[in-house]
Motif scaffolding. Structure first.
Motif, mmCIF file in Angstrom:
data_model
loop_
_atom_site.group_PDB
_atom_site.id
_atom_site.type_symbol
_atom_site.label_atom_id
_atom_site.label_comp_id
_atom_site.label_asym_id
_atom_site.label_seq_id
_atom_site.Cartn_x
_atom_site.Cartn_y
_atom_site.Cartn_z
ATOM 1 N N HIS A 154 0.868 -1.181 0.000
ATOM 2 C CA HIS A 154 0.000 0.000 0.000
ATOM 3 C C HIS A 154 0.907 1.235 0.000
ATOM 4 O O HIS A 154 0.921 2.029 0.941
ATOM 5 N N ASN A 196 -2.247 -2.005 -3.859
ATOM 6 C CA ASN A 196 -3.369 -1.093 -3.673
ATOM 7 C C ASN A 196 -3.258 0.074 -4.650
ATOM 8 O O ASN A 196 -2.271 0.810 -4.636
ATOM 9 N N LEU A 204 0.586 9.232 -9.723
ATOM 10 C CA LEU A 204 0.654 10.316 -8.732
ATOM 11 C C LEU A 204 2.057 10.459 -8.159
ATOM 12 O O LEU A 204 2.468 11.551 -7.781
ATOM 13 N N GLN A 210 2.692 14.318 -6.789
ATOM 14 C CA GLN A 210 1.910 14.622 -5.583
ATOM 15 C C GLN A 210 2.190 13.638 -4.449
ATOM 16 O O GLN A 210 1.962 13.945 -3.295
ATOM 17 N N PHE A 211 2.564 12.435 -4.828
ATOM 18 C CA PHE A 211 2.834 11.373 -3.856
ATOM 19 C C PHE A 211 4.298 10.949 -4.000
ATOM 20 O O PHE A 211 4.965 11.292 -4.986
ATOM 21 N N TYR A 327 -15.024 5.376 -4.373
ATOM 22 C CA TYR A 327 -15.341 6.618 -3.668
ATOM 23 C C TYR A 327 -16.199 7.569 -4.498
ATOM 24 O O TYR A 327 -17.079 8.217 -3.972
ATOM 25 N N TRP A 357 -11.870 16.297 -3.837
ATOM 26 C CA TRP A 357 -11.962 15.240 -4.859
ATOM 27 C C TRP A 357 -13.118 14.280 -4.587
ATOM 28 O O TRP A 357 -13.504 13.505 -5.458
ATOM 29 N N GLU A 385 -12.499 -0.597 -0.158
ATOM 30 C CA GLU A 385 -12.508 0.714 0.510
ATOM 31 C C GLU A 385 -13.731 1.491 0.059
ATOM 32 O O GLU A 385 -14.116 1.437 -1.118
HETATM 33 C C1 GBH Z 1 -7.484 5.645 -1.086
HETATM 34 O O1 GBH Z 1 -7.113 6.458 -2.132
HETATM 35 C C2 GBH Z 1 -6.266 5.037 -0.463
HETATM 36 O O2 GBH Z 1 -6.147 3.677 -0.754
HETATM 37 C C3 GBH Z 1 -6.170 5.254 1.017
HETATM 38 O O3 GBH Z 1 -4.883 4.988 1.442
HETATM 39 C C4 GBH Z 1 -6.610 6.665 1.336
HETATM 40 O O4 GBH Z 1 -6.394 7.022 2.663
HETATM 41 C C5 GBH Z 1 -8.084 6.754 1.020
HETATM 42 O O5 GBH Z 1 -8.342 6.385 -0.306
HETATM 43 C C6 GBH Z 1 -8.686 8.129 1.237
HETATM 44 O O6 GBH Z 1 -8.092 9.048 0.378
HETATM 45 O O7 GBH Z 1 -5.910 15.847 -3.861
HETATM 46 O O8 GBH Z 1 -7.267 16.180 -5.826
HETATM 47 O O9 GBH Z 1 -4.971 15.565 -6.078
HETATM 48 C C7 GBH Z 1 -8.188 7.064 -2.833
HETATM 49 C C8 GBH Z 1 -7.707 7.671 -4.123
HETATM 50 C C9 GBH Z 1 -6.097 9.195 -4.938
HETATM 51 C C10 GBH Z 1 -7.975 10.011 -3.761
HETATM 52 C C11 GBH Z 1 -5.411 10.527 -4.749
HETATM 53 C C12 GBH Z 1 -7.289 11.345 -3.593
HETATM 54 C C13 GBH Z 1 -5.732 12.874 -4.573
HETATM 55 C C14 GBH Z 1 -6.648 13.812 -5.286
HETATM 56 N N1 GBH Z 1 -7.023 8.945 -3.875
HETATM 57 N N2 GBH Z 1 -6.382 11.574 -4.699
HETATM 58 S S1 GBH Z 1 -6.145 15.482 -5.256
#
Ligand code: GBH
Length: 479
Positions: A154, A196, A204, A210-211, A327, A357, A385
């Protein structure tokens, strides 16, 4: 005239209107009886977390650094420079966390393993003390009748792996690690997920920065990184099968983009399905079909990934289940383009939860399941999730009234029920998350938990949503 059965009653407005004209009295529930949406017996209710987000203990017992330690400690990368050094300190408080789950009544827990805790350099010498932590957690879960579902990766890639996901050798190192861990845990853990959310640790991390590791490479380089990631999954599936008893269930947790048909007509439904296949081409589609769709390869042209002999076969290794992290929706409609669909832009007024988001559209959980099952017919699918952030406030009375989270969850579980009722093989639901935790680049500013965590004292407090989820589990139904 005969009373209509409730099923006939459900057949629609025409029947209802006709019955009303004929003066037929329709059967009703007795006063006080409620029409709950019941889930099947044995449906698994769970919670999910991930290692770097909850464990802390970053340097304990020989854990090696991961790219997330490095990234979070680099100024400007995370909210207020926050890190997972301590997080929820589940490394020391895991027994307390198991009791939180027990109080909720969950029957399963999705957790992940920190690769660099178990193999500090990512490859080579294992660290038995790191593995012991997971032995303790798993034994504690089992002693409390909670079934562990374990994710092997993860996002916390060992820092020591040269070139990270840019290096094809990382896929092989992942498979070695996956084989090693599952051999040790496979006597007690029967469900493993390789990776994951591919897009989060590839695009990303390496394309948008961003990550972790925070790079901004080219499209072509990113496609190659994506290829290494899905190859890691495929080699991982093979390694797990080779090291665990038969019957061990192997899958992945993937946040495939969910396309919802704008209107539920056959042409828009087909468009959403086609969009699902093409929109997830480099990831879930390649995994489920053992092949990149031609449309993707043509579209990428010279940037397409370099594939070696045998890669696609490994990538397409059969999985026992698909884990879907769901989500948010995107909306698709049929059009006259060669691909046959268009993706709707989101109006600026489109509503969202606390994280920008997290756009609303709870029917995404139904369509996420339906599109994946209609395209690839997996034997089983789990929601690995689903959940939301909320601007939670702990009142002086020690309460968190997160009615917005309850709304989000209730709506999603209502729509998930439709998928179950229609016979899609949905086996369980893991709510993200058991407790507030380190939300990656958002640090601790976005809370996703059923339990409020005071990050200074590490005290956990159940939110109203925890009471609500407990009631859902007890009734095995959404009201
Ligand atoms: C999941 O990602 C992860 O698996 C988990 O670890 C995390 O804590 C959880 O969801 C809640 O976020 O800020 O507009 O650039 C969900 C997918 C991908 C959503 C990155 C947020 C950043 C969007 N995520 N995204 S932005």
């Amino acid at each position: 005239m005969k009373n209509l059965t409730r099923r006939q009653f459900g057949k629609g407005a025409a029947a209802t209107a006709a019955a009303a004209c004929a003066g037929v009295s329709l059967p009703r529930l007795a006063w006080g009886e409620t029409a709950t949406l019941s889930y099947p017996r044995g449906f698994l209710w769970g919670c999910a977390t991930a290692a770097y987000q909850v464990e802390g203990g970053a340097k304990d017992d020989g854990r090696g650094p991961s790219i997330w330690d490095t990234f979070a400690h680099t100024p400007g990368k995370t909210f207020h420079g926050e890190t997972g050094d301590v997080a929820d300190d589940s490394y020391h408080l895991y027994k307390e966390d198991v009791q939180l789950m027990k109080a909720l009544g969950v029957s399963t827990y999705r957790m992940s393993i920190s690769w660099s805790r178990v193999i500090p350099d990512g490859a080579g010498q294992p660290n038995p003390k790191g593995l012991d932590y997971y032995n303790r957690v798993i034994d504690e879960l089992l002693a409390n009748n909670i079934t562990p579902y374990v994710t092997l990766f993860h996002w916390d890639l060992p820092q020591a792996l040269d070139g990270g996901w840019q290096n094809r050798a990382t896929a092989k190192s992942f498979a070695d690690y996956a084989g090693y861990v599952t051999k040790k845990l496979g006597d007690r853990v029967h469900h493993f997920m390789t990776t994951n959310e591919f897009v989060c640790f590839t695009d990303l991390g390496y394309r948008y920065g961003q990550f972790a590791p925070g790079l901004k490479l080219s499209d072509g380089e990113c496609n190659q990184i994506r290829h290494h990631a899905i190859l890691a999954h495929g080699l991982g599936v093979q390694a797990i099968r080779a090291n665990t008893p038969s019957g061990t269930q192997v899958g992945l947790a993937e946040n495939a983009v969910v396309f919802v048909p704008v209107i539920e007509t056959p042409e828009h439904v087909a468009a959403a399905r086609a969009a699902t296949r093409i929109g997830n081409a480099p990831f879930l589609t390649a995994v489920m079909e053992g092949k990149y769709p031609n449309e993707y390869l043509q579209h990428e042209g010279a940037n397409a990934p370099k594939v070696q002999e045998g890669d696609m076969k490994a990538i397409g290794s059969p999985v026992d289940f698909v884990g879907a992290n769901i989500y948010v929706p995107l909306y698709a409609r049929a059009d006259d383009s060669p691909q046959g669909f268009a993706v709707e832009p989101m109006p600026s007024s489109y509503p969202h939860m606390y994280s920008p988001w997290l756009t609303l559209g709870p029917e995404c959980i139904y369509w996420g399941v339906r599109n994946v099952c209609d395209l690839w017919k997996p034997k089983a699918i789990y929601i690995t999730e689903n959940g939301t952030s909320s601007d939670d406030v702990l009142t002086p009375a020690g309460r968190v009234e997160d009615v917005d989270r309850i709304m989000y969850l209730r709506d999603h579980l209502t729509h998930l029920h439709r998928a179950v009722k229609e016979g899609y093989p949905v086996q369980g639901y893991f709510l993200w998350s058991l407790m507030d935790n380190f939300e990656w680049a958002d640090g601790f500013s976005k809370r996703f938990g059923l339990h409020y965590v005071d990050f200074k004292t590490l005290k956990r407090t159940p939110k109203l949503s925890a009471e609500w989820y407990k009631d859902v589990i007890a009734k095995n139904a959404v009201v």
